[in-house]
Design an enzyme around this catalytic site. Structure first.
Site, PDB file in Angstrom:
ATOM      1  N   CYS A 141       0.840  -1.202   0.000  1.00 53.90           N
ATOM      2  CA  CYS A 141       0.000   0.000   0.000  1.00 53.90           C
ATOM      3  C   CYS A 141       0.876   1.253   0.000  1.00 53.90           C
ATOM      4  O   CYS A 141       1.277   1.744   1.063  1.00 53.90           O
ATOM      5  CB  CYS A 141      -0.947  -0.005   1.203  1.00 53.90           C
ATOM      6  SG  CYS A 141      -2.044   1.412   1.225  1.00 53.90           S
ATOM      7  N   CYS A 144      -0.555   4.168   1.883  1.00 55.13           N
ATOM      8  CA  CYS A 144      -0.453   4.077   3.352  1.00 55.13           C
ATOM      9  C   CYS A 144       0.974   4.346   3.828  1.00 55.13           C
ATOM     10  O   CYS A 144       1.185   5.012   4.832  1.00 55.13           O
ATOM     11  CB  CYS A 144      -0.808   2.673   3.847  1.00 55.13           C
ATOM     12  SG  CYS A 144      -2.239   1.936   3.084  1.00 55.13           S
ATOM     13  N   ASP A 145       1.952   3.791   3.135  1.00 55.61           N
ATOM     14  CA  ASP A 145       3.310   3.751   3.689  1.00 55.61           C
ATOM     15  C   ASP A 145       4.330   4.626   2.951  1.00 55.61           C
ATOM     16  O   ASP A 145       5.407   4.878   3.474  1.00 55.61           O
ATOM     17  CB  ASP A 145       3.831   2.298   3.655  1.00 55.61           C
ATOM     18  CG  ASP A 145       2.937   1.362   4.467  1.00 55.61           C
ATOM     19  OD1 ASP A 145       2.378   1.827   5.483  1.00 55.61           O
ATOM     20  OD2 ASP A 145       2.796   0.188   4.096  1.00 55.61           O
TER      21      ASP A 145
END
Ligand code: NAP
Length: 324
Positions: A141, A144-145
């Protein structure tokens, strides 16, 4: 336990737990099967495998995925949600009330919210999994990261040739020195518009394609240092140094349990009966979160649809006379 539950929720990610918070506050006394290990997930869902969540509103300094899910669960429990920490092994939507079974429990319910989520596809290489679980720079992701300090001004790669690979690769270019797109063919699956975006970034030297390539191994002890690539045309192998690797090779919705009973789309996601609500083709069965969404797939959108599902279920139960 009462003979027939008003509402059973299957799945305990942001969608399921938000549905539980709303349903519990509406005095529906929801019963949640929070799962145990189905689909490689654990109670709390995909966020249990994430480290810092920096895009969930309300956490200006970020929050650890497991801490956030614990807070969701505590909030659901505080208002009276009951939990069964087992996987649902069988569900029968053919007769009402519906029957939901796990290894040790058989429950009947007037309404069900399905929030079983989806799982990211991985290459399933041993070092890939080890470094993904330890926060060593391998992720499924980018949104997300990707903004974590460890990836700033580094050479990164995204794997896949679909819209996600380009969208996530393009997102990573905001922070990275360069982003490789590693694809197993020399033709992209992505839409024309996305392809244009990609080739513009290639021209700007922000992205670079690595065509006809398979990743044979992920290198690095505590953090990724590179990948071993195999050229699928010539069979030649080489190492590509990297500080981050992002999978974008699709997701698999956790719908195996419902196959043949509920309408699924061609990618096996639950088909919602109408836009802007959470009704499925079965009356009394609602779906929320990633199990019915292959586009947005964010914790905050899952939570939003979890709220919608609880409100839809509450209104539907009231209309059937099961509200009180
Ligand atoms: P996708 O379209 O299924 O693409 C997956 C990509 O991963 C393909 O290029 C595939 O290669 C590759 N792949 C699959 N398994 C692999 C493996 N084991 N090893 C190496 N490569 C592998 O998935 P997606 O990109 O996540 O998109 C999913 C859906 O969401 C699509 O409908 C897409 O249009 C939509 N979406 C839209 C947007 C947008 O419009 N903004 C953004 C993201 C996603 P092959 O091409 O060789 O099969």
């Amino acid at each position: 336990m009462p003979d027939t539950e008003k509402l059973v929720i299957v799945g305990s990610g942001p969608a399921g737990l938000t549905a539980a918070i709303y349903a519990a506050r509406a005095a529906l006394k929801p019963l949640m099967f929070e799962g145990f290990s189905a689909g490689g997930l654990i109670p709390g869902g995909q966020l249990m495998f994430t480290t810092d969540v920096e895009n969930y509103p309300g956490f200006p300094r970020g929050v650890l995925g497991p801490d956030m899910m614990k807070a969701f669960r505590d909030q659901a429990e505080r208002f009276g949600t009951r939990f069964i920490t087992q996987d649902v092994s069988e569900i029968d939507f053919r007769n009402r009330p519906f029957t939901i079974k796990s290894d040790e429990h058989t429950v009947t319910a007037h309404a069900v919210i399905i929030a079983t989520g989806a799982r990211a596809n991985w290459l399933n290489l041993p070092n890939e999994q080890r470094l993904a679980k330890s926060g060593g720079g391998v992720s499924a992701c980018a949104v997300c990261d990707g903004a974590l300090p460890m990836f700033r001004n580094q050479e990164l790669a995204v794997v896949g040739g679909g819209d996600s690979a380009i969208e996530e690769g393009s997102y990573l270019t905001k922070f990275a020195k360069k982003v490789y797109l590693i694809h197993r063919r020399d033709e992209l699956r992505a839409s024309k518009a996305m392809q244009q975006r990609f080739f513009k970034l290639v021209e700007e030297k922000k992205m670079e394609p690595v065509w006809n390539a398979a990743i044979d191994d992920v290198l690095g002890e505590n953090a990724i240092t590179g990948v071993k690539l195999k050229d699928l045309k010539t069979g030649a192998t080489r190492d590509l140094p990297l500080r981050g690797l992002f999978m974008a090779i699709g997701h698999t919705p956790n719908t195996e349990l419902f196959t043949g009973q509920i309408d699924l789309d061609d990618k096996k996601y639950i088909k919602l009966a109408q836009p802007h609500n959470t009704y499925t083709n079965i009356e009394g069965v609602f779906a929320a979160g990633d199990v019915a969404d292959h586009v947005y797939r964010q914790a905050v959108t899952a939570a939003g649809t979890g709220c919608m599902a609880a409100l839809d279920a509450e209104r539907w139960l009231a209309a059937q006379g099961f509200g009180e």
